[in-house]
Design a protein around this motif. Structure first.
Motif, short mmCIF file in Angstrom:
data_model
loop_
_atom_site.label_atom_id
_atom_site.label_comp_id
_atom_site.label_asym_id
_atom_site.label_seq_id
_atom_site.Cartn_x
_atom_site.Cartn_y
_atom_site.Cartn_z
N UNK A 163 10.44 4.57 45.70
CA UNK A 163 9.17 4.97 45.07
C UNK A 163 9.25 4.77 43.56
N UNK A 164 10.39 5.10 42.97
CA UNK A 164 10.58 4.90 41.53
C UNK A 164 10.52 3.41 41.21
N UNK A 165 11.16 2.57 42.03
CA UNK A 165 11.11 1.12 41.80
C UNK A 165 9.69 0.59 41.91
N UNK A 166 8.94 1.05 42.91
CA UNK A 166 7.55 0.61 43.07
C UNK A 166 6.70 1.04 41.87
N UNK A 167 6.95 2.26 41.36
CA UNK A 167 6.19 2.75 40.22
C UNK A 167 6.47 1.89 38.99
N UNK A 168 7.73 1.47 38.82
CA UNK A 168 8.09 0.61 37.69
C UNK A 168 7.41 -0.75 37.82
N UNK A 169 7.32 -1.27 39.06
CA UNK A 169 6.70 -2.58 39.29
C UNK A 169 5.20 -2.55 38.93
#
Length: 172
Positions: A163-169
């Motif tokens: 979820x953190x990676x998706x938010x950064x993307x």
């Protein structure tokens, strides 16, 4: 090998104490006298406490033919017979310098470790992870560092990480 009658009787009676390396020593009455004079009368728990040299780990040491043997191993061997191959002695009383054979049990090294209070033993006795998930066969895996891990917690951590990676993307 030609045995003298005294050695043959001692071997038959189980009074041969294994020493370091491949040697052994026939226990003599003099050895027995030297040993038992260093054992205190039973305390309130029934422990026979070793009053001779105690090593830094709390176990009694007894000198035999210029070698040290553990006092509890000597007491067990001369009173109950040889310690079976592949087994170690566990102090049921948890007192390391106790030499009472009734307080000693021959068990596997694994069983001895699990009965103890070391961190590895405490972790092995745990039935649930810190978050409350059971350490069942289906919910547990072992890492390459031989650590038990909870699959449910791993899934939760992975979802949060993704979820953190998706938010950064999406913020790029």
């Amino acid at each position: 090998m030609n045995l003298n009658p005294t050695r043959a009787l001692a071997i038959a009676a189980g009074l041969v104490m294994p020493l370091a390396g491949e040697t052994s020593h026939v226990v003599t009455p003099k050895d027995m006298a030297r040993f038992w004079v260093k054992v205190a009368a039973p305390d309130s728990n029934g422990c026979w406490l070793w009053t001779g040299k105690v090593n830094r780990y709390g176990y009694g040491d007894f000198g035999l033919r210029k070698r040290l043997v553990k006092a509890h191993r000597f007491a067990y061997t001369v009173t109950r017979g040889p310690i079976p191959d592949g087994l170690v002695l566990d102090h049921l009383c948890r007192v390391r310098h106790c030499v009472n054979p009734a307080h000693l049990e021959a068990v596997t090294q694994r069983e001895n470790t699990l009965r103890g209070d070391a961190p590895s033993a405490r972790r092995a006795r745990l039935t649930h992870c810190p978050q409350g998930h059971p350490y069942s066969k289906a919910n547990t895996y072992v890492t390459s560092r031989n650590e038990r891990k909870c699959r449910a917690c791993h899934r939760i951590r992975q979802r949060a990480y993704k979820a953190v990676l998706r938010a950064k993307e999406t913020t790029k």
